[in-house]
Motif scaffolding. Structure first.
Motif, PDB file in Angstrom:
ATOM      1  N   ILE A  44     -10.910  -3.741  -1.966  1.00  0.00           N
ATOM      2  CA  ILE A  44      -9.374  -3.394  -2.701  1.00  0.00           C
ATOM      3  C   ILE A  44      -9.428  -3.512  -4.145  1.00  0.00           C
ATOM      4  O   ILE A  44     -10.183  -4.208  -4.662  1.00  0.00           O
ATOM      5  CB  ILE A  44      -8.391  -4.233  -1.845  1.00  0.00           C
ATOM      6  CG1 ILE A  44      -8.576  -5.770  -2.305  1.00  0.00           C
ATOM      7  CG2 ILE A  44      -8.533  -4.049  -0.475  1.00  0.00           C
ATOM      8  CD1 ILE A  44      -7.571  -6.811  -1.821  1.00  0.00           C
ATOM      9  N   SER A  45      -8.173  -2.833  -4.775  1.00  0.00           N
ATOM     10  CA  SER A  45      -8.441  -2.659  -6.165  1.00  0.00           C
ATOM     11  C   SER A  45      -7.752  -4.098  -6.552  1.00  0.00           C
ATOM     12  O   SER A  45      -7.242  -4.858  -5.901  1.00  0.00           O
ATOM     13  CB  SER A  45      -7.429  -1.691  -6.641  1.00  0.00           C
ATOM     14  OG  SER A  45      -7.865  -0.316  -6.234  1.00  0.00           O
ATOM     15  N   ASN A  71      -3.973  -5.673  -6.113  1.00  0.00           N
ATOM     16  CA  ASN A  71      -3.485  -5.916  -4.897  1.00  0.00           C
ATOM     17  C   ASN A  71      -3.397  -7.080  -4.340  1.00  0.00           C
ATOM     18  O   ASN A  71      -4.245  -7.814  -4.582  1.00  0.00           O
ATOM     19  CB  ASN A  71      -4.450  -4.815  -4.038  1.00  0.00           C
ATOM     20  CG  ASN A  71      -4.297  -3.322  -4.166  1.00  0.00           C
ATOM     21  OD1 ASN A  71      -5.160  -2.617  -3.976  1.00  0.00           O
ATOM     22  ND2 ASN A  71      -3.030  -2.891  -4.756  1.00  0.00           N
ATOM     23  N   LYS A  72      -2.287  -7.369  -3.463  1.00  0.00           N
ATOM     24  CA  LYS A  72      -2.272  -8.572  -2.901  1.00  0.00           C
ATOM     25  C   LYS A  72      -3.135  -8.818  -1.737  1.00  0.00           C
ATOM     26  O   LYS A  72      -3.430  -8.011  -0.572  1.00  0.00           O
ATOM     27  CB  LYS A  72      -0.609  -8.714  -2.233  1.00  0.00           C
ATOM     28  CG  LYS A  72       0.364  -8.837  -3.423  1.00  0.00           C
ATOM     29  CD  LYS A  72       1.542  -8.896  -2.900  1.00  0.00           C
ATOM     30  CE  LYS A  72       2.702  -8.901  -4.016  1.00  0.00           C
ATOM     31  NZ  LYS A  72       4.307  -9.326  -3.411  1.00  0.00           N
ATOM     32  N   GLU A  78      -3.350   2.099   3.193  1.00  0.00           N
ATOM     33  CA  GLU A  78      -2.739   2.382   2.285  1.00  0.00           C
ATOM     34  C   GLU A  78      -1.036   2.324   2.563  1.00  0.00           C
ATOM     35  O   GLU A  78      -0.340   2.276   1.557  1.00  0.00           O
ATOM     36  CB  GLU A  78      -2.748   4.007   1.917  1.00  0.00           C
ATOM     37  CG  GLU A  78      -4.144   4.287   1.384  1.00  0.00           C
ATOM     38  CD  GLU A  78      -4.348   5.823   0.777  1.00  0.00           C
ATOM     39  OE1 GLU A  78      -5.265   6.015   0.057  1.00  0.00           O
ATOM     40  OE2 GLU A  78      -3.432   6.432   1.414  1.00  0.00           O
ATOM     41  N   ILE A 117      -2.026  -1.002  -0.148  1.00  0.00           N
ATOM     42  CA  ILE A 117      -3.332  -1.244  -0.682  1.00  0.00           C
ATOM     43  C   ILE A 117      -3.960   0.087  -0.923  1.00  0.00           C
ATOM     44  O   ILE A 117      -4.098   0.956  -0.347  1.00  0.00           O
ATOM     45  CB  ILE A 117      -4.135  -2.161   0.352  1.00  0.00           C
ATOM     46  CG1 ILE A 117      -3.338  -3.175   0.837  1.00  0.00           C
ATOM     47  CG2 ILE A 117      -5.702  -2.644  -0.019  1.00  0.00           C
ATOM     48  CD1 ILE A 117      -3.078  -4.347   0.008  1.00  0.00           C
ATOM     49  N   SER A 118      -4.740  -0.074  -2.089  1.00  0.00           N
ATOM     50  CA  SER A 118      -5.486   1.225  -2.653  1.00  0.00           C
ATOM     51  C   SER A 118      -7.084   0.937  -2.644  1.00  0.00           C
ATOM     52  O   SER A 118      -7.222  -0.556  -2.996  1.00  0.00           O
ATOM     53  CB  SER A 118      -4.999   1.555  -3.964  1.00  0.00           C
ATOM     54  OG  SER A 118      -5.178   0.391  -4.876  1.00  0.00           O
TER      55      SER A 118
END
Length: 375
Positions: free
Chosen positions: A211-212, A215-216, A353, A357-358
């Motif tokens: 994940i990027s 992001n959480k 997504e 989330i990315s």
């Protein structure tokens, strides 16, 4: 002084080598009565030896049949593979009959040392010529006895992976995922490493999700666990997956519905008047063993009740150059491994997504120096 005359080798040859013409001349020189007496004595001796040989043959055949049935019953109780069962029983019968025939020939007065020497030399020659084949045969016997894998198991060995279709005496036939039939000699399988993917009932599936940054992690974890919880093939909670415990449960259930077994006495038991024995399944002992296994904290069960170690989990695996890598694990039945793996892969890609989330692309920061423009 009188010197001893030592006969030379040619004069001793007639005494050491049988001469049929000389024996016939000796018989002709005998009186008729003495000749008849010798013939009668020889016939009586041969008749006695023949009678003994016949008795030995029938007694030996009876013993061979008893040994054959005994080994066959042992193989049936131990559920030995049918191909190995037939081959071993045939070998036992051939070897025992060979010993019996040699014994009978010896009783009749025929010299057997020459036969044994011929068979021994032939056995050595055949063994040297078929050394590789005999190694594969020995490997096949070990595989059928020890059962490191069975028909239907998915194995990986000798550089090949596939489902076992046949286990023969000299080779094992597997079918790969793209439907290729591979024949692997048993010699290498019995001495090499084998990865039996079907040996255990359950396997752990693992995914790596990147994940990027920013992001959480908690949001990604919650969404992934939601996906796993909705999948019917994922083990949702800690359950006892120990194969020995499951076998005990099946055994107790079979004991409750099993009928008494009547064991008939054998040959000597019938001679002594022994009555048939009625065997009842020991359900109480099996239930006690099952209860002890369920309460044993030191069980080797891969999933223990209440441990929480084998429920689906999502943890941060590492901080990569372009992404935060999450390690996702879940347990499932062995037969559902690949279906679950690919299905969850697709669901993570399509549903993550929606939780904000990315998925990052590989990134590279490039710094351009402006020294050339200032000059």
């Amino acid at each position: 002084m009188r010197l001893l005359q030592i006969p030379s080798a040619p004069t001793a040859l007639p005494d050491s080598v049988p001469d049929a013409s000389r024996d016939i001349e000796i018989l002709k020189s005998l009186p008729f009565d003495e000749l008849i007496a010798k013939v009668v004595n020889a016939m009586v001796t041969f008749a006695i030896n023949l009678a003994i040989a016949v008795v030995v043959f029938y007694v030996g055949r009876f013993i061979i049949n008893k040994i054959y049935k005994l080994v066959h019953n042992i193989f049936e109780k131990r559920r030995i593979d049918q191909s190995l069962n037939t081959f071993v029983l045939s070998m036992i019968r051939i070897v025992l009959y060979f010993i019996l025939i040699v014994t009978v020939i010896g009783i009749l007065g025929i010299e057997t040392s020459s036969f044994l020497a011929i068979f021994a030399s032939a056995g050595v020659a055949i063994g040297m010529a078929l050394s590789g084949t005999l190694q594969n045969f020995a490997g096949g016997v070990l595989i059928l006895l020890l059962k490191p894998y069975k028909i239907g198991d998915y194995i990986e060995a000798q550089g090949y992976a596939g489902t076992v279709r046949e286990i023969q005496i000299f080779s094992t036939i597997i079918c790969t995922a793209d439907n290729k039939s591979i024949i692997i000699p048993n010699g290498g399988l019995s001495t090499g490493s084998i990865n039996n993917w079907s040996k255990m009932d359950y396997r752990r599936v693992e995914w790596t999700v990147g994940i990027s940054y920013g992001n959480k992690v908690d949001a990604a974890r919650a969404k992934i666990l939601e996906i796993l919880d909705a999948d019917p093939d994922v083990v949702k909670s800690d359950i006892d997956l120990d194969r020995s415990v499951r076998r005990l449960e099946e055994k107790v259930e079979a004991d409750r519905t099993a009928e008494p077994v009547v064991r008939k006495p054998g040959f000597f038991g019938r001679l002594t008047g022994r009555k048939p024995k009625v065997i009842m399944p020991d359900t109480a002992a099996d239930e006690a063993e099952l209860e002890a296994a369920l309460q044993n904290d030191n069980t080797n069960s891969p999933v223990r009740k209440g441990s929480g170690a084998y429920a689906p989990s999502v943890v941060v695996k590492e901080l990569g150059a372009s992404s935060v890598d999450l390690r996702v694990t879940a347990w499932t039945q062995t037969g559902n491994y690949w279906n679950l793996y690919y299905r969850v892969n697709e669901q993570i890609y399509t549903q993550l997504e929606s939780a904000g989330i990315s998925f990052p692309f590989p990134q590279l920061d490039v710094h351009v120096s402006n020294q050339s423009s200032q000059s």
